[in-house]
Design an enzyme around this catalytic site. Sequence first.
Site, PDB file in Angstrom:
ATOM      1  N   GLU A 131       0.827  -1.217   0.000  1.00 66.21           N
ATOM      2  CA  GLU A 131       0.000   0.000   0.000  1.00 66.21           C
ATOM      3  C   GLU A 131       0.858   1.261   0.000  1.00 66.21           C
ATOM      4  O   GLU A 131       0.351   2.350   0.296  1.00 66.21           O
ATOM      5  CB  GLU A 131      -0.953   0.018   1.206  1.00 66.21           C
ATOM      6  CG  GLU A 131      -1.881  -1.171   1.335  1.00 66.21           C
ATOM      7  CD  GLU A 131      -2.916  -1.316   0.218  1.00 66.21           C
ATOM      8  OE1 GLU A 131      -2.937  -0.465  -0.691  1.00 66.21           O
ATOM      9  OE2 GLU A 131      -3.674  -2.305   0.257  1.00 66.21           O
TER      10      GLU A 131
ATOM     11  N   HIS B  80      -6.625  -3.575   9.862  1.00 67.86           N
ATOM     12  CA  HIS B  80      -7.833  -4.374   9.574  1.00 67.86           C
ATOM     13  C   HIS B  80      -8.681  -4.450  10.843  1.00 67.86           C
ATOM     14  O   HIS B  80      -8.741  -5.481  11.513  1.00 67.86           O
ATOM     15  CB  HIS B  80      -7.439  -5.761   9.067  1.00 67.86           C
ATOM     16  CG  HIS B  80      -6.763  -5.745   7.737  1.00 67.86           C
ATOM     17  ND1 HIS B  80      -6.274  -6.880   7.118  1.00 67.86           N
ATOM     18  CD2 HIS B  80      -6.496  -4.720   6.884  1.00 67.86           C
ATOM     19  CE1 HIS B  80      -5.750  -6.556   5.948  1.00 67.86           C
ATOM     20  NE2 HIS B  80      -5.851  -5.243   5.786  1.00 67.86           N
TER      21      HIS B  80
ATOM     22  N   GLU C 110     -17.127  11.239  23.462  1.00 63.01           N
ATOM     23  CA  GLU C 110     -15.947  12.017  23.088  1.00 63.01           C
ATOM     24  C   GLU C 110     -15.488  11.812  21.643  1.00 63.01           C
ATOM     25  O   GLU C 110     -14.534  12.453  21.195  1.00 63.01           O
ATOM     26  CB  GLU C 110     -14.817  11.777  24.090  1.00 63.01           C
ATOM     27  CG  GLU C 110     -15.223  12.377  25.440  1.00 63.01           C
ATOM     28  CD  GLU C 110     -14.171  12.311  26.530  1.00 63.01           C
ATOM     29  OE1 GLU C 110     -12.999  12.050  26.224  1.00 63.01           O
ATOM     30  OE2 GLU C 110     -14.547  12.508  27.692  1.00 63.01           O
TER      31      GLU C 110
ATOM     32  N   HIS D 242     -12.743  -3.806   4.392  1.00 66.23           N
ATOM     33  CA  HIS D 242     -11.281  -3.995   4.423  1.00 66.23           C
ATOM     34  C   HIS D 242     -10.652  -3.440   5.708  1.00 66.23           C
ATOM     35  O   HIS D 242      -9.881  -4.118   6.351  1.00 66.23           O
ATOM     36  CB  HIS D 242     -10.666  -3.345   3.168  1.00 66.23           C
ATOM     37  CG  HIS D 242      -9.192  -3.558   3.015  1.00 66.23           C
ATOM     38  ND1 HIS D 242      -8.571  -3.621   1.782  1.00 66.23           N
ATOM     39  CD2 HIS D 242      -8.198  -3.709   3.916  1.00 66.23           C
ATOM     40  CE1 HIS D 242      -7.270  -3.816   1.954  1.00 66.23           C
ATOM     41  NE2 HIS D 242      -7.017  -3.860   3.243  1.00 66.23           N
TER      42      HIS D 242
HETATM   43  O1  2HA Z   1      -0.368  -5.275   3.995  1.00 66.95           O
HETATM   44  O2  2HA Z   1      -3.264  -4.752   4.542  1.00 66.95           O
HETATM   45  O3  2HA Z   1      -4.129  -3.726   2.264  1.00 66.95           O
HETATM   46  C1  2HA Z   1      -1.501  -5.973   3.622  1.00 66.95           C
HETATM   47  C2  2HA Z   1      -2.660  -5.066   3.546  1.00 66.95           C
HETATM   48  C3  2HA Z   1      -3.036  -4.573   2.220  1.00 66.95           C
HETATM   49 ZN    ZN Z   2      -5.227  -4.052   4.197  1.00 68.61          ZN
END
Ligand code: 2HA
Ligand code: ZN
Length: 275
Positions: free
Chosen positions: A116, A141, A169, A210
Amino acid sequence: MAIEDLEFVQGFTRMCDDGFKQGWHERNGGNLTYLMSEEEVAEARPFFAEPREWVSMGVEDATLAGRYFLSTGSGKYMRNVAGDPAHNIGIVEINEKGSAYRIVWGLLEGAKPTSEFPSHYMNHCVRVMADPTNRVIYHAHTPGVIEMSFIVPLEDRSFTRILWQMMTECVVVFPAGVGVVPWMVPGGAAIAQATSEIMKKYPAAVWAHHGLFVSGPDFDTAFGLAHTIEKAAELYIAARAANGGSDKFLNVISDQNLKDTCRDFNVEINSDFVD
Ligand code: 2HA
Ligand code: ZN
């Protein structure tokens, strides 16, 4: 003194470990990048290796051309970072066009920065324009946010309002709100562009189904933002389940309550998101 002892490297590895302990980084999930100051580059430079070849990022923005980032590695596990930084994270230099990077420390044995990295780089460029003190971009995540993205509209205003209303808050911690990126293939230039458009307006972006992207001036603030958003999301899921699945709660934090809180805490609420 080793490079691992420098304060920014310590802060970075601690944040990777904190996120793992929260349960946000299964396997190689999630990634972290940090924009180094000139002083930090000077402290780290004695440890730099012979730079490796330039690698195109697939995106281009000259805002942070020539700067250095500490980044987690592609395919690396957050749970391994603190125990072995040199194999799991590394420092990259950005070229003068802001279109490519090269590794100058760490990421040993052929590792690369996070998949990323284009998203992180674009987000750093837009956040530093919105807030010149911004240094951290973090992707996790976070389960509550992912769960929420299956059952509420994928739209900035409604997502933000739910989070604000789950814990008093929240509105003080993210008064601008959060943006939502619809489901997209991760890792490429398209999701990087879409996220950076959202990050022009908000310090945090939800990636539907995601996870979460957050920004901040230091590790504590960025981690605290992710932690607060995720806690609110988990509260929503639990409260809604306890409510028989209905989103009609008996008691709520009203729009007037949100506005009163911001007035007393001296923060500016995103007025588009309250009636
Ligand atoms: O690094 O989270 O979005 C793995 C991820 C890709
Ligand atoms: Zn990810």
